[in-house]
Design a protein around this motif. Structure first.
Motif, PDB file in Angstrom:
ATOM      1  N   VAL A   1       0.861  -1.186   0.033  1.00  0.00           N
ATOM      2  CA  VAL A   1      -0.046   0.002  -0.137  1.00  0.00           C
ATOM      3  C   VAL A   1       0.936   1.232  -0.093  1.00  0.00           C
ATOM      4  N   CYS A   2       0.702   2.010  -1.112  1.00  0.00           N
ATOM      5  CA  CYS A   2       1.399   3.467  -1.038  1.00  0.00           C
ATOM      6  C   CYS A   2       1.059   4.174   0.196  1.00  0.00           C
ATOM      7  N   PRO A   3       1.921   5.010   0.775  1.00  0.00           N
ATOM      8  CA  PRO A   3       1.615   5.819   2.075  1.00  0.00           C
ATOM      9  C   PRO A   3       0.708   6.844   1.784  1.00  0.00           C
ATOM     10  N   GLY A   4      -0.116   7.378   2.571  1.00  0.00           N
ATOM     11  CA  GLY A   4      -1.081   8.287   2.318  1.00  0.00           C
ATOM     12  C   GLY A   4      -0.715   9.758   2.234  1.00  0.00           C
ATOM     13  N   PRO A   5      -1.219  10.795   1.800  1.00  0.00           N
ATOM     14  CA  PRO A   5      -0.686  11.949   1.838  1.00  0.00           C
ATOM     15  C   PRO A   5       0.189  12.565   3.129  1.00  0.00           C
TER      16      PRO A   5
ATOM     17  N   ARG B   1       2.838  11.222   4.327  1.00  0.00           N
ATOM     18  CA  ARG B   1       4.026  10.293   4.700  1.00  0.00           C
ATOM     19  C   ARG B   1       5.270  10.682   4.245  1.00  0.00           C
ATOM     20  N   GLU B   2       6.417  10.187   4.792  1.00  0.00           N
ATOM     21  CA  GLU B   2       7.683  10.267   4.171  1.00  0.00           C
ATOM     22  C   GLU B   2       7.825   9.367   2.965  1.00  0.00           C
ATOM     23  N   PRO B   3       8.399   9.681   1.772  1.00  0.00           N
ATOM     24  CA  PRO B   3       8.594   8.916   0.816  1.00  0.00           C
ATOM     25  C   PRO B   3       9.205   7.657   1.118  1.00  0.00           C
ATOM     26  N   ALA B   4      10.159   7.690   1.929  1.00  0.00           N
ATOM     27  CA  ALA B   4      10.916   6.252   2.441  1.00  0.00           C
ATOM     28  C   ALA B   4       9.985   5.343   3.032  1.00  0.00           C
ATOM     29  N   GLU B   5       8.779   5.438   3.217  1.00  0.00           N
ATOM     30  CA  GLU B   5       8.113   4.605   3.828  1.00  0.00           C
ATOM     31  C   GLU B   5       7.540   3.484   2.828  1.00  0.00           C
ATOM     32  N   LEU B   6       7.548   3.969   1.596  1.00  0.00           N
ATOM     33  CA  LEU B   6       7.142   3.098   0.512  1.00  0.00           C
ATOM     34  C   LEU B   6       8.354   2.197   0.164  1.00  0.00           C
ATOM     35  N   TRP B   7       9.568   2.667   0.204  1.00  0.00           N
ATOM     36  CA  TRP B   7      10.474   1.756   0.224  1.00  0.00           C
ATOM     37  C   TRP B   7      10.597   0.680   1.231  1.00  0.00           C
ATOM     38  N   ARG B   8      10.434   1.316   2.560  1.00  0.00           N
ATOM     39  CA  ARG B   8      10.186   0.130   3.521  1.00  0.00           C
ATOM     40  C   ARG B   8       9.273  -0.940   3.319  1.00  0.00           C
ATOM     41  N   ARG B   9       8.193  -0.594   3.098  1.00  0.00           N
ATOM     42  CA  ARG B   9       7.300  -1.482   2.757  1.00  0.00           C
ATOM     43  C   ARG B   9       7.487  -2.613   1.512  1.00  0.00           C
ATOM     44  N   PHE B  10       8.131  -1.792   0.488  1.00  0.00           N
ATOM     45  CA  PHE B  10       8.454  -2.686  -0.563  1.00  0.00           C
ATOM     46  C   PHE B  10       9.621  -3.649  -0.296  1.00  0.00           C
ATOM     47  N   ALA B  11      10.490  -3.229   0.427  1.00  0.00           N
ATOM     48  CA  ALA B  11      11.747  -4.084   1.066  1.00  0.00           C
ATOM     49  C   ALA B  11      11.076  -5.239   1.961  1.00  0.00           C
ATOM     50  N   ALA B  12      10.346  -4.791   2.949  1.00  0.00           N
ATOM     51  CA  ALA B  12       9.338  -5.968   3.479  1.00  0.00           C
ATOM     52  C   ALA B  12       8.851  -7.160   2.714  1.00  0.00           C
ATOM     53  N   ALA B  13       8.283  -6.479   1.626  1.00  0.00           N
ATOM     54  CA  ALA B  13       7.518  -7.395   0.745  1.00  0.00           C
ATOM     55  C   ALA B  13       8.707  -8.368  -0.180  1.00  0.00           C
ATOM     56  N   ALA B  14       9.919  -7.835  -0.479  1.00  0.00           N
ATOM     57  CA  ALA B  14      10.794  -8.360  -1.162  1.00  0.00           C
ATOM     58  C   ALA B  14      11.698  -9.300  -0.096  1.00  0.00           C
ATOM     59  N   ARG B  15      11.548  -8.991   1.100  1.00  0.00           N
ATOM     60  CA  ARG B  15      12.437  -9.930   2.193  1.00  0.00           C
ATOM     61  C   ARG B  15      13.689  -9.406   2.159  1.00  0.00           C
ATOM     62  N   ILE B  16      13.990  -8.425   1.750  1.00  0.00           N
ATOM     63  CA  ILE B  16      15.559  -7.446   1.957  1.00  0.00           C
ATOM     64  C   ILE B  16      15.582  -6.618   2.881  1.00  0.00           C
ATOM     65  N   ASP B  17      16.922  -6.131   3.285  1.00  0.00           N
ATOM     66  CA  ASP B  17      17.154  -5.265   4.374  1.00  0.00           C
ATOM     67  C   ASP B  17      16.927  -3.847   3.748  1.00  0.00           C
TER      68      ASP B  17
ATOM     69  N   HIS C   1       1.273  -5.295   2.874  1.00  0.00           N
ATOM     70  CA  HIS C   1       2.445  -4.510   3.671  1.00  0.00           C
ATOM     71  C   HIS C   1       1.986  -2.866   3.484  1.00  0.00           C
ATOM     72  N   GLY C   2       1.574  -2.482   4.813  1.00  0.00           N
ATOM     73  CA  GLY C   2       0.975  -1.220   4.871  1.00  0.00           C
ATOM     74  C   GLY C   2      -0.338  -1.018   5.548  1.00  0.00           C
ATOM     75  N   ASP C   3      -0.855   0.049   5.623  1.00  0.00           N
ATOM     76  CA  ASP C   3      -2.181   0.168   6.026  1.00  0.00           C
ATOM     77  C   ASP C   3      -3.421   0.365   5.112  1.00  0.00           C
ATOM     78  N   LEU C   4      -4.181  -0.821   5.261  1.00  0.00           N
ATOM     79  CA  LEU C   4      -5.303  -0.614   3.994  1.00  0.00           C
ATOM     80  C   LEU C   4      -6.218   0.458   4.211  1.00  0.00           C
ATOM     81  N   ALA C   5      -6.200   1.119   5.319  1.00  0.00           N
ATOM     82  CA  ALA C   5      -6.885   2.537   5.206  1.00  0.00           C
ATOM     83  C   ALA C   5      -6.608   3.547   4.393  1.00  0.00           C
ATOM     84  N   GLU C   6      -5.222   3.367   4.093  1.00  0.00           N
ATOM     85  CA  GLU C   6      -4.613   4.535   3.092  1.00  0.00           C
ATOM     86  C   GLU C   6      -5.131   4.364   1.589  1.00  0.00           C
ATOM     87  N   LEU C   7      -6.130   3.205   1.524  1.00  0.00           N
ATOM     88  CA  LEU C   7      -6.584   3.075   0.264  1.00  0.00           C
ATOM     89  C   LEU C   7      -7.907   3.826   0.116  1.00  0.00           C
ATOM     90  N   ARG C   8      -8.391   4.237   1.375  1.00  0.00           N
ATOM     91  CA  ARG C   8      -9.630   5.169   0.958  1.00  0.00           C
ATOM     92  C   ARG C   8      -9.356   6.277   0.147  1.00  0.00           C
TER      93      ARG C   8
END
Length: 372
Positions: free
Chosen positions: A191-195, A197-213, A318-325
């Motif tokens: 889930v892309c971060p809502g308005p 949020r810091e851009p790096a949060e998207l990377w952290r969520r992507f890295a969690a899905a990819a299972r990388i540091d 990965h992320g908060d589904l509420a941010e898809l509203r």
């Protein structure tokens, strides 16, 4: 080894993630993660090859042939995680999904689908279509696409009738289509971060899905990409597109009009975009289009349906589904459509762009064409 395949969706921070991976290729490799390099644009060419859409992007079939197989061969040589993908793959048909996975038979594959709320996606999609040559107003797009969903078929690229917006942005169906070849518990939704949020949060969520540091890269080190335009700049670009009247071939239009004029000169009028959002945090005029409040019922209803479909699956989130509203403008906010800036002559700008494309390249020509 294993492969992580990021398939988009379009306008969900994909340019940011692609830039982050490309600029940190060496750091990733030092950490045991491969983001393979064949040549500039190879990931894009591979996706275009799989989708059979070379002509749409002004490319010859020979330019893209064999790219996906070469990337997969490079991936198989690496003993560790491999990151591949491009947002063009989001709309892949089940047959194209199978073709993408065929060279990776026997390899563990995770698929990552990134998604953003439909309010921001509506205006981002419209603006991107205008950058690609469209002349439609947002009202036209609303009537012809947003309010004209014909149900799930394989979309216009495969001869279907579903409007392009819905085929491109239906993250629930993208998860379903990619699950025809990969187990659902390895097809991830980020889930892309809502308005705000810091851009790096998207990377952290992507890295969690990819299972990388996530610490393998500096997520704040990528410059703004794919900047958004203001309402007036979008209106001017629509008028310029009308003035061009198909006088430029596809590849020339993409280079001169989309890249240099729209994403260069027009975007430079203001603050441009931010790294974590494909549509940017700022707009050229400081007046970024927002999806009108009248779309609240439509977009909320679709979101509710997709979330219910997701709840019945095993897809990791990965992320908060509420941010898809859906994020929409208020009842009194200006409509996305606006008049072109006063004093501009779209026909003259179109003529100058054609002259630039056909004549010698001169430094600063575009800057003189547009009042900055």
């Amino acid at each position: 080894m294993r492969v992580v395949l990021h398939v988009g969706l379009p306008k969900t921070g994909t340019t940011y993630l692609q830039s982050l991976l490309a600029t940190h290729r060496d750091a990733l490799r030092a950490g045991g993660v491969l983001h393979p390099f064949l040549r500039p644009g190879a990931m894009f060419h591979a996706a275009v090859e799989l989708r059979g859409s070379a002509a749409k992007f002004g490319l010859a079939e020979a330019e893209v042939a064999g790219t996906w197989a070469a990337l997969c061969a490079r991936a198989r040589e690496h003993d560790g995680p491999v990151l591949l993908g491009h947002e063009v793959l989001a709309g892949a048909t089940p047959d194209q999904v199978a073709a993408a996975l065929a060279p990776l038979e026997g390899v563990e594959v995770d698929v990552v689908v990134t998604a953003r709320d439909l309010g921001r996606q509506a205006t981002a999609h419209w603006q991107e279509e205008v950058k690609l040559g469209d002349t439609r107003s947002f009202a036209d797009l609303e009537a012809g696409e947003l309010r004209a969903d014909t149900g799930r078929d394989l979309g216009p690229d495969a001869g279907g009738s579903r409007p392009h917006f819905w085929h491109a942005q239906d993250w629930s169906w993208a998860l379903e289509r990619w699950s025809t070849a990969v187990p659902a518990d390895r097809v991830h939704l980020v889930v892309c971060p809502g308005p705000g949020r810091e851009p790096a949060e998207l990377w952290r969520r992507f890295a969690a899905a990819a299972r990388i540091d996530p610490g393998l890269v500096d997520a704040a080190a990528v410059p703004p990409a794919n900047p958004s335009l203001g309402r007036a700049e979008v209106a001017l670009l629509r008028a310029v597109n009308a003035g061009l009247a198909d006088r430029l071939d596809r590849s020339t239009y993409l280079r001169v009009v989309k890249k240099e004029y729209a994403e260069g000169e027009l975007a430079a009028r203001g603050s441009g975009g931010s790294p974590g959002s494909s549509s940017g945090s700022g707009a050229g005029s400081g007046d970024r289009p927002r999806a009108p409040h009248r779309l609240h019922g439509l977009l909320d209803g679709v979101t509710d349906r997709w979330l219910a479909e997701l709840a019945a699956t095993d897809h990791p989130v990965h992320g908060d589904l509420a941010e898809l509203r859906p994020v929409l403008g208020g009842p009194d906010d200006p409509d996305p459509d606006a008049p072109a800036p006063p004093g501009e002559d779209p026909v003259r700008i179109a003529d100058d762009l054609v002259a630039r494309a056909r004549g010698p390249r001169r430094r600063g020509l575009l800057r003189r064409m547009v009042r900055g």
